[in-house]
Design a protein around this motif. Sequence first.
Motif, mmCIF file in Angstrom:
data_model
loop_
_atom_site.group_PDB
_atom_site.id
_atom_site.type_symbol
_atom_site.label_atom_id
_atom_site.label_comp_id
_atom_site.label_asym_id
_atom_site.label_seq_id
_atom_site.Cartn_x
_atom_site.Cartn_y
_atom_site.Cartn_z
ATOM 1 N N LYS A 1 80.854 49.568 -43.591
ATOM 2 C CA LYS A 1 80.141 50.431 -43.137
ATOM 3 C C LYS A 1 79.829 51.620 -44.026
ATOM 4 N N TYR B 1 77.883 41.254 -38.420
ATOM 5 C CA TYR B 1 78.309 41.343 -37.042
ATOM 6 C C TYR B 1 78.559 40.045 -36.533
ATOM 7 N N ASP C 1 79.075 43.693 -26.782
ATOM 8 C CA ASP C 1 79.245 45.427 -27.332
ATOM 9 C C ASP C 1 78.691 45.150 -28.910
ATOM 10 N N VAL C 2 79.193 44.155 -29.647
ATOM 11 C CA VAL C 2 78.820 44.099 -30.911
ATOM 12 C C VAL C 2 77.214 43.646 -31.181
ATOM 13 N N GLU D 1 75.781 47.121 -30.547
ATOM 14 C CA GLU D 1 75.943 48.031 -31.799
ATOM 15 C C GLU D 1 74.911 47.508 -32.951
ATOM 16 N N GLN E 1 71.572 48.932 -32.180
ATOM 17 C CA GLN E 1 71.613 50.319 -32.236
ATOM 18 C C GLN E 1 71.462 50.988 -33.855
ATOM 19 N N ASN E 2 72.143 50.019 -34.779
ATOM 20 C CA ASN E 2 71.980 50.135 -36.341
ATOM 21 C C ASN E 2 71.058 49.599 -37.080
#
Length: 513
Positions: A173, A184, A202-203, A206, A209-210
Motif C-alpha cells: 500500500k 485484495y 470488510d476487505v 476496503e 473505499q480505495n
Amino acid sequence: MDSRFFSLLNRLSSLRESKQLFPESLVRKIPISNRTYYTSRSGKLSLYNKISPLGNPNTSVVPELDNWVLNGNKVRVAELQRIIHDLRKRKRFTQALEVSEWMNKKGLCVFSSTEHAVQLDLIGRVRGFLSAEIYFNNLQNHDQTDKTYGALLNCYVRQRQTDKSLSHLQKMKEMGFASSPLTYNDMMCLYTNVGQYEKVPDVLAEMKQNNVYPDNFSYRICINSYGAVSDNEGVEKVLKEMERQPHISMDWNTYAVAANFYIKAGLSDKAIEALKKSEERLDKRDGLGYNHLISLYASMGNKAEVLRLWALEKSACKKHINRDYITMLESLVKLGELEEAEKVIKEWESSGNCYDLRVPNIVIIGYSEKGLFEKAQAMLEELMEKGKLTTPNSWGIVAAGHMDKGEMEKAVECMKAAISLHVNNKGWKPNGRVIGGILSWLGEKGRREEVEAFVESLRAVIPMNRQMYHTLIMANIRAGKEVDELLARMKADKIDEDAETKKILLGTRKNKN
C-alpha cells in the motif's frame, strides 16, 4: 473355487506386474519465437513434447533439457515459457521450477519482473515462503515491482501466514502496489482459509473505499464467506450487488456457488432460480460447467434435470472426457438410479476413451451400497476378463458384503482377489473385521491346502498374528496333521500361546481320546 475365477486371479497378478501405462495426450503445438540459445537444424522434435510426458513429479526434467542442447537442438525462450506455463497448469511445480531456474542459469534471456514473479511463486510452492523471501530480497530494486510483491504475498497467503501477509500488504500500500483486485482477493482467500469469514466482507468494503473495483472472483469469495456461516441473506445481498455492477459480467460459476449454499440451506426455490441463471450463462461447449450443474441437481434429488443436462452436454460437446462420465455416474449413483448408470457405463465403454478404473468403480460401489454384491462381483470379473485393472478396495468391499450375507466362499474368493492386487506401501489394508471373519470360517470349514495358501498370501499384506496361526492350527488338526512345527513358528514370531490357543489344542486332545 472354480477354475474360471482362478484364471482371473492369475491374470490379475500379471496385470499388476506389467503396470500398463498410457501416454499423456499432448496439446496442439503453437507458434513460438525464433529466439534461440543453441542453433542447429538437426533437431526436429519439440522440446515440449519431450518434457510434457514426464508426468511423475519426482522425475527431474534437467537431464532432458541438457540432452536437448547437447544434441544440437534449438532452445527457444518462448517455448520454455510455454513449458513452464503448462507445467504450472498441471500442478507439476517442481518441474516448472527446474525449467525456470535452468533458463535463468543458462542466461537465455534477461529475466523481467514477470519471469521473476513466476520463479518466486514456484519457489514458494516447492520450497516454502522462507525461500521465496530470500529470492525476493536478493532481487534488484527495479525488479521489486507490483508483480514480485504480489507473488510474495501469494506465497504468504498460500501458507496461511497472517501476520506476514498483513505486514507485506501494508508495504504494498505504501508503495502504491495495492491497486488491483488480485491483492485484495489474496487477503480474502487468506481469511477464508484460516476460517475468519467475518473479515472477508470488510476487505471487499476496503477495496471499494480505495477505488479498486472488485472482480467476479472478489464477489465470489465474499459470497462463499457468507455461505460458509449459513448467512443466506448475505449471499443474496452480494449477488444482487454484483448484478448491478456495470463492469461485471455475471458468469455461471457465481450463480452455481450461490445455488450450492441455497441447496445446503434447503432453499429449493432460490437454488433452482440460481441454477437456471447459471445455465443461461453457460458456454454450451463447457463440459466442466455442465458437470457442475449436474452434480448440484443430483444433490437436490432432481433426476429429470440431471438427465436433461446430460443430454444437452452430449449434444453440445463433441468429446466427453472421463471426468464427464465420472460426474454423471456419481450423480446417478447418488440418486439410486443404477439402471441409468449401467447405460452410461455402456456409453463410456464405446466412447474410445482410455481406461480409467475410477469410472466403473463408481457403479461397483453403487451396487455394493445397495447390497447388490453379485452384480458388483460380476462387473469386477468382467473387467478382469477384459484385462482391465481393478482396485483391492473394490474387491474388499464386495468381500465384506458377501461375508455379512453369510456367503463365505464368495467372501474368500473376493478377498483373494483383493490381496492379489495389493502393492506394498500403497495405502490399502484389508478390513480387520472381514479378515477375522474369513479366518474364523476357514479355521472351521476350509481345506488345509486352501487355508495355508490364503494365510501365505495374507502375510504379504499384514504381519502374521495369533488368529492367522490359530486358523492354520485348526485346519491342520482337522486334517489329522501335527501342529508342533506351527507352534514353534508361532513362538519364533514372539506370539505367545493364549487361552484360545490352549482351548484349540485341548479340544484336539479330547477328540483323540
